[in-house]
Write an enzyme that holds these catalytic residues in place. Sequence first.
Site, short mmCIF file in Angstrom:
data_model
loop_
_atom_site.label_atom_id
_atom_site.label_comp_id
_atom_site.label_asym_id
_atom_site.label_seq_id
_atom_site.Cartn_x
_atom_site.Cartn_y
_atom_site.Cartn_z
N GLU B 279 0.83 -1.21 0.00
CA GLU B 279 0.00 0.00 0.00
C GLU B 279 0.87 1.25 0.00
O GLU B 279 0.56 2.24 0.68
CB GLU B 279 -0.95 -0.01 1.21
N CYS B 376 -11.35 0.65 7.27
CA CYS B 376 -10.93 2.03 7.50
C CYS B 376 -11.65 2.99 6.55
O CYS B 376 -12.06 4.07 6.96
CB CYS B 376 -9.42 2.15 7.33
#
Lengths: 599, 599
Positions: B279, B376
């Site tokens: 990421e 998230c």
Amino acid sequence: MANPVLPSTGVLSPLGLDSVRLAPGFWGDRVALNREVTIGHCLEWDEREGWIPNFRGERPRRGREFSDSEVYKLLEAMAWAGHPALPALAETVAQAQEGDGYLNTRWSGSRYTDLEWGHELYCYGHLIQAGVARLRTHGEDTLTRVATRAADHVCRRFMEGTETCGHPEIEMALVELYRATGAERYLEMARRFVERRGLPALAEIPFGRAYYQDDLPVRQAQVFRGHAVRALYLASGVVDVAIETGDEELLKTVEAQWERTIARRTHLTGGMGSRHADESFGEDYELPPDRAYNETCASIASIMLAHRLLLATGDVRYADLTERTLYNMLATGLALDGRSFFYANPLQVRVPAVPLDGVNHAPEGGLRSPWFDVSCCPHNIARTLASLPAYVATATADGIQIHHPTPAEIRHGRLAVRVETGYPWDGAVTVRVLEGGMGRIALRVPAWAAGARLARGGAVREVAPGYASADGPWRAGDELRLELPMTPRWTYPDRRIDALRGSAAVERGPLVYCAESVADEPPLGDLTARVAPPVEHHVDGVVELEVAAALGGGEPRSWPYGAAPDGRPSGADAGLRLVPYHRWGNRGPATMRVWLPIG
Amino acid sequence: MANPVLPSTGVLSPLGLDSVRLAPGFWGDRVALNREVTIGHCLEWDEREGWIPNFRGERPRRGREFSDSEVYKLLEAMAWAGHPALPALAETVAQAQEGDGYLNTRWSGSRYTDLEWGHELYCYGHLIQAGVARLRTHGEDTLTRVATRAADHVCRRFMEGTETCGHPEIEMALVELYRATGAERYLEMARRFVERRGLPALAEIPFGRAYYQDDLPVRQAQVFRGHAVRALYLASGVVDVAIETGDEELLKTVEAQWERTIARRTHLTGGMGSRHADESFGEDYELPPDRAYNETCASIASIMLAHRLLLATGDVRYADLTERTLYNMLATGLALDGRSFFYANPLQVRVPAVPLDGVNHAPEGGLRSPWFDVSCCPHNIARTLASLPAYVATATADGIQIHHPTPAEIRHGRLAVRVETGYPWDGAVTVRVLEGGMGRIALRVPAWAAGARLARGGAVREVAPGYASADGPWRAGDELRLELPMTPRWTYPDRRIDALRGSAAVERGPLVYCAESVADEPPLGDLTARVAPPVEHHVDGVVELEVAAALGGGEPRSWPYGAAPDGRPSGADAGLRLVPYHRWGNRGPATMRVWLPIG
């Protein structure tokens, strides 16, 4: 016969490793380096990292859950190479085998509680392949007994039911053990593992079941998908099962999957597996040069698969891909000193790597590493080079086929020939008859070699890509000479490969070339090459190439998107040196690119 | 004042959320949808997945090690939105707090034993931000007490020593708590966390320490790197520390890092973070459209950072990037029904996604999902939309600045104005004075809006990108009108972005457009567009565009590399419809591409 793959039927038949003796040359040198350096390097590290001590019961156990398999791959390499350390290492492994044949240093005590990730059957697969190698090079001993006891345990435990392993590998190992022993339970067990997969047999995981080819029964899949090594090991086992069970339809299925994969999911180097996140193929035409994962092991698996398909069908395309993969992936994986390895093999590196002393904890990197936390690649290179003659030539009832020209002596029946060549630097391949006999001698003409010529005595004729052959009888001293055109050529990508649009690569013979810039000087990040015939430079026995390219160097814009198309870099055209891709990364941290922007 | 970010100094000052009241329109509709649907959706799922029950002590504990933080993000959203379920949820959370202020449902009993991956301080950060939101919208209560007790615990435990958290977040939370309470220990703690990072403070990991910005002290870094959300949360906290400690040099450092990141590591949509595997940002010019990760949370973090830099400097570039990111990332993240979300936001999707009913176990996907194992993004969208007015306008001693034209009423001092606009579909923005007063009214003119015009009464003048302003005094009924040119435009990539070579995108106003093909019909995999002025179509209040493109459809070649450059697809030019990128994926499984091959 000493050879890793001995199908009971097929268009082409393998030759024993001792029937193809490599002489000094591109591959002979690497095979010798492997025998003299790389195998010992692996042995040292497997000991140091605890992966061998695990078998002695040393605790805490060290290494990943599949580290046993590394020791087995090493044993296989040792078996093919006739390495003297094999018997002692086999005794060490034998210490850890349990009474019923179970053998795993990680999962003993919690057997088969995590088939998705535990790799127990995968580990057995490598143990069995090592056992088969020993059986075929030496005969029964501790290693072969350990391997067959493990295989028998697997058959007892898994013959009934729906279970399989998250990492294919056991399938081809069991078929080969069947071929080596004639015991049909091994073939039946392999067949069941193949047919169970995709029903599904394993749990859903975040990567999706395609990761371990459990999303679809193998007969329904149209392309290789998911984790590349898993997909290609599975396909190899499927071909083996198809051959031994006479399942033509199953064989055709794998051929179709292979065709689609070659057409849409294979990098120019033969590398497979575009994605880092799950080491997977990615989608059709997803072939990024910079983030190409192209695991060395996946290329070895691809060679294993293509070789099986070549034996089954005799189709030259499989040998063509094997050549591409041997020269641009296997040869790339190993450093010139035999002691460090690439795991990932991108086609573009933008930032020079930071040198690492010791274990590389990440599989990527623009420099070869002496070791990895997951060291499948070093061991896989070792076992592949130790059995490399298996790929060089085959036989049929009416003669021999030389698939990969490299200095060697090849014997089949009463015919013995010596291959003399400076390939891949030079396109001349001479087959000199040492001992006469009957039979046709066939030489592969790669798909790129339009205009090749075959000479026998004074007669010269042009030969098309495929196999060029000449019939016997042969007498000692006869000569057959193949001339492959080695003019460097520009290669363009299909426009559907988005990541390569507007760029081209240079190939010469079987070799893919790349620009390599040590310490990124000159910088390769902003470059536009002119498409014109590359100039050859012969440097220490290696052919390097030169093309003209303009380099940029202007300051970046504050926002890299704008209202006008971007032009060429500001610099004047200058010579840009290209080196064979397999040699890059041997001169220290560098940037590299295979695909050159053109314009 | 109710606003998530209230620096004690800076060129621009925030306005309270109640001073910027959004009316129905592009953003007002989404803020209402969030309040009425999305927050409740999150509450349901947090309960169902066990993440709220964890606080009640229900066992086995469920969810990832950082799931507490999702509940805190939701509490923050509820605080800004004035949601009635907040007090009960705060009581639930309070149950799990220990006597000394420690609070974590995963690590209680093994506190701080894994700072690299444990996320304990990260969770506190979100708890503290929720507490600050409650303090500023309501005043002291259970939530604010829980948050300050946790913050005090952190100060006691971490003020001395060298430790920090693997995931930045606590830094900006502590500074904001300092701003809200005046207690200097929170600022000092935040300052120390910032300065400790990169000494290094954390262990080496396979991704490398750059993953959590621990490879270099923040003052030495030149660009954002590693995990994108971590990098941008850290940078936001660093700006906060720099502002409150008067550290000009530190502020300049972040500005320079931001500039380099915008110039080389940002996608056209404002998305950041190219790599799936970790990421992370990836390297300069590594901006693949297909594998762009572009996590929704990273875009929210980017908005948070740009907003802080805008407040500190008044530089319009920060507001320009915020607009790009709001319209093309935040608006993309949420489905039109408010109940499903994108995690990754690629700029090209080659294969229509398989619809998922329920939890998406992987962060990627070409369809929005109702929930993820790591959720998230839904919570981050909820708290951002709940505080969206914070980004719309600011004030200075001499007036107000309208950064993002959207229907709203804005009050500052005695001046009250109403913004009327159909933006982003229409370029006309009218600021109507409701209550007169002194002061300059400034309107942002985006960088793409060359030729914009500002009209006051009968006087019209061209205004350059930046801020266009008009001075008071103002009387009720006065009108200021900005006309932004909304002609669609072709945008080209810098030639250093290898993945975009030979392609171009279409933008109109602040919106990036894309081709979307439901069920891939017509297929978008082989397409070449003509660069010509796109045609506008108005469809249900949305502006769609049409360009001419030839589609392919020929059979793939057996090997996708060849000796001749590839031509255009065989099809004749036909109309290709483009939709705003933020609207794609609302019509079922589809393929999509922002960057169109041109030629």
